[in-house]
Write a protein that holds these residues in place. Structure first.
Motif, PDB file in Angstrom:
ATOM      1  N   UNK A  30      -8.369   1.712  -4.233  1.00  0.00           N
ATOM      2  CA  UNK A  30      -7.419   2.002  -3.343  1.00  0.00           C
ATOM      3  C   UNK A  30      -7.526   3.219  -1.288  1.00  0.00           C
ATOM      4  N   UNK A  31      -8.873   4.098  -2.241  1.00  0.00           N
ATOM      5  CA  UNK A  31      -9.053   5.200  -1.102  1.00  0.00           C
ATOM      6  C   UNK A  31      -9.778   4.558  -0.021  1.00  0.00           C
ATOM      7  N   UNK A  32     -10.925   3.424  -0.881  1.00  0.00           N
ATOM      8  CA  UNK A  32     -11.710   2.557  -0.107  1.00  0.00           C
ATOM      9  C   UNK A  32     -10.602   1.883   1.454  1.00  0.00           C
ATOM     10  N   UNK A  33      -9.573   0.928   0.870  1.00  0.00           N
ATOM     11  CA  UNK A  33      -9.162  -0.007   1.654  1.00  0.00           C
ATOM     12  C   UNK A  33      -7.723   1.086   2.805  1.00  0.00           C
ATOM     13  N   UNK A  34      -7.885   2.230   2.036  1.00  0.00           N
ATOM     14  CA  UNK A  34      -6.528   2.859   2.794  1.00  0.00           C
ATOM     15  C   UNK A  34      -7.621   3.213   4.015  1.00  0.00           C
ATOM     16  N   UNK A  35      -8.432   3.354   4.128  1.00  0.00           N
ATOM     17  CA  UNK A  35      -8.894   4.163   5.168  1.00  0.00           C
ATOM     18  C   UNK A  35      -9.517   2.498   6.573  1.00  0.00           C
ATOM     19  N   UNK A  36      -8.333   1.663   5.800  1.00  0.00           N
ATOM     20  CA  UNK A  36      -8.808   0.127   6.472  1.00  0.00           C
ATOM     21  C   UNK A  36      -7.456  -0.455   7.046  1.00  0.00           C
ATOM     22  N   UNK A  37      -6.110  -0.015   6.018  1.00  0.00           N
ATOM     23  CA  UNK A  37      -5.000  -0.306   6.204  1.00  0.00           C
ATOM     24  C   UNK A  37      -3.893   0.359   5.860  1.00  0.00           C
ATOM     25  N   UNK A  38      -2.557   1.002   6.162  1.00  0.00           N
ATOM     26  CA  UNK A  38      -1.928   1.656   5.096  1.00  0.00           C
ATOM     27  C   UNK A  38      -0.993   1.274   4.036  1.00  0.00           C
ATOM     28  N   UNK A  39      -2.080   0.927   3.373  1.00  0.00           N
ATOM     29  CA  UNK A  39      -1.115   0.596   1.942  1.00  0.00           C
ATOM     30  C   UNK A  39      -0.206   1.950   1.263  1.00  0.00           C
ATOM     31  N   UNK A  40      -0.447   3.438   1.125  1.00  0.00           N
ATOM     32  CA  UNK A  40       0.277   3.675   0.845  1.00  0.00           C
ATOM     33  C   UNK A  40       0.674   5.144   1.896  1.00  0.00           C
ATOM     34  N   UNK A  41       1.657   6.235   1.830  1.00  0.00           N
ATOM     35  CA  UNK A  41       1.707   7.254   1.946  1.00  0.00           C
ATOM     36  C   UNK A  41       0.035   7.664   2.525  1.00  0.00           C
ATOM     37  N   UNK A  42      -0.171   7.850   3.692  1.00  0.00           N
ATOM     38  CA  UNK A  42      -1.662   9.513   3.405  1.00  0.00           C
ATOM     39  C   UNK A  42      -0.959  10.434   2.088  1.00  0.00           C
ATOM     40  N   UNK A  43      -0.308  10.900   2.490  1.00  0.00           N
ATOM     41  CA  UNK A  43      -0.079  12.723   1.840  1.00  0.00           C
ATOM     42  C   UNK A  43      -0.150  11.982   0.144  1.00  0.00           C
ATOM     43  N   UNK A  44       0.134  10.976  -0.327  1.00  0.00           N
ATOM     44  CA  UNK A  44       0.634  10.497  -1.519  1.00  0.00           C
ATOM     45  C   UNK A  44      -0.845  10.538  -1.817  1.00  0.00           C
TER      46      UNK A  44
END
Length: 211
Positions: A30-44
Motif C-alpha cells: 500500500x505504501x509503495x503503490x500510494x506513491x503512484x495513485x490515490x488508494x487511501x487518504x494520505x493522512x491515514x
C-alpha cells in the motif's frame, strides 16, 4: 506508534504470526503503490493498522459465518482483502471499476496468498453477473439507498448486508426506507465513535413480496 497499533490489532483479533506477516506485506505494498495513485487518504497511511486493517477486521464478528462475500467498490482492498486474509475459509468477489486499482488488488492478493479465493472484477457493479452472496459489504462507496439498489439482486434469503456508515447514518436509513423493506441493526464502530455499521437483512424493494 505503528508497532503498538500492530500489537494491539494482533491481540484484539487473535491473529497468528503468519497472518500478521501477510498484513505487513499488504502495508508495504500500500505504501509503495500510494506513491503512484490515490488508494487511501494520505493522512491515514501512518495509521493503517487502526484506520484500515482494524476498521475492516471488525466486520467479521458482525457478519457472522458466510462462505461468499461481495465487496462493492473495493478500492484499496478495504474491507474485502483484509477479510480474505483473516478468514481463510471464505471466498471474496471484489468489484472495482478502476483498472489500476485492480492491478494493485491483484498484486496484494497474490503476495498475501489469497488469490485462489479472491475474484477481482474490473467492472461496475451494475454490470456484474447476478449470483447469490452470503454477505455484501462496501466501504465509503455510495449512499445506503444506492448500495442497496446496486446489490439487492445479489441477495437471497439469509443474505446479510454489513455496511460501515458515518454520522449521517440515520438520514441514509430514512432515505433507503422510502425504497426498500429491510430489517437492520446499528452497531457502533470500534474505530470511530461517530460511525455505525449497518447490519441489514430481509432486503426487498417495495412491491416485491417476501420470499
Amino acid at each position: 506508534m505503528s508497532d503498538d497499533a500492530r500489537s494491539a490489532f494482533a491481540a484484539e483479533f487473535d491473529v497468528s504470526r503468519e497472518t500478521l506477516a501477510r498484513l505487513d506485506r499488504y502495508a508495504e505494498l500500500l505504501a509503495e503503490w500510494q506513491q503512484r495513485m490515490n488508494l487511501v487518504a494520505p493522512s491515514t497511511l501512518p495509521h493503517i493498522w487502526d484506520r484500515h486493517f482494524r476498521d475492516s477486521a471488525q466486520l467479521l464478528a458482525i457478519a457472522g459465518t458466510g462462505q461468499r462475500w461481495l465487496d462493492i467498490g473495493a478500492g484499496g482492498g478495504f474491507p474485502g482483502l483484509v477479510l480474505a486474509i483473516l478468514d481463510p475459509t471464505a471466498r471474496f468477489t471484489l468489484v472495482e471499476s478502476i483498472t489500476k486499482k485492480c492491478r494493485f488488488l491483484t498484486e496484494v492478493a497474490t503476495e498475501t496468498g489469497t488469490i485462489d479465493r479472491v475474484t477481482i472484477a474490473n467492472q461496475r457493479v451494475e454490470t456484474l453477473k447476478p449470483a447469490p452472496y452470503d454477505i455484501i459489504t462496501a466501504r465509503a462507496a455510495a449512499a445506503l439507498d444506492v448500495l442497496l439498489d446496486w446489490s439487492v439482486r445479489f441477495g437471497r434469503p439469509g443474505t446479510r448486508w454489513v455496511l460501515p456508515k458515518g454520522r449521517n447514518v440515520q438520514e441514509e436509513l430514512a432515505t433507503a426506507a422510502k425504497r426498500f423493506h429491510f430489517d437492520h441493526q446499528l452497531i457502533p464502530s470500534r474505530t470511530d465513535s461517530d460511525a455505525r455499521i449497518v447490519l441489514a437483512t430481509n432486503l426487498r424493494p417495495f412491491g416485491v413480496k417476501r420470499r
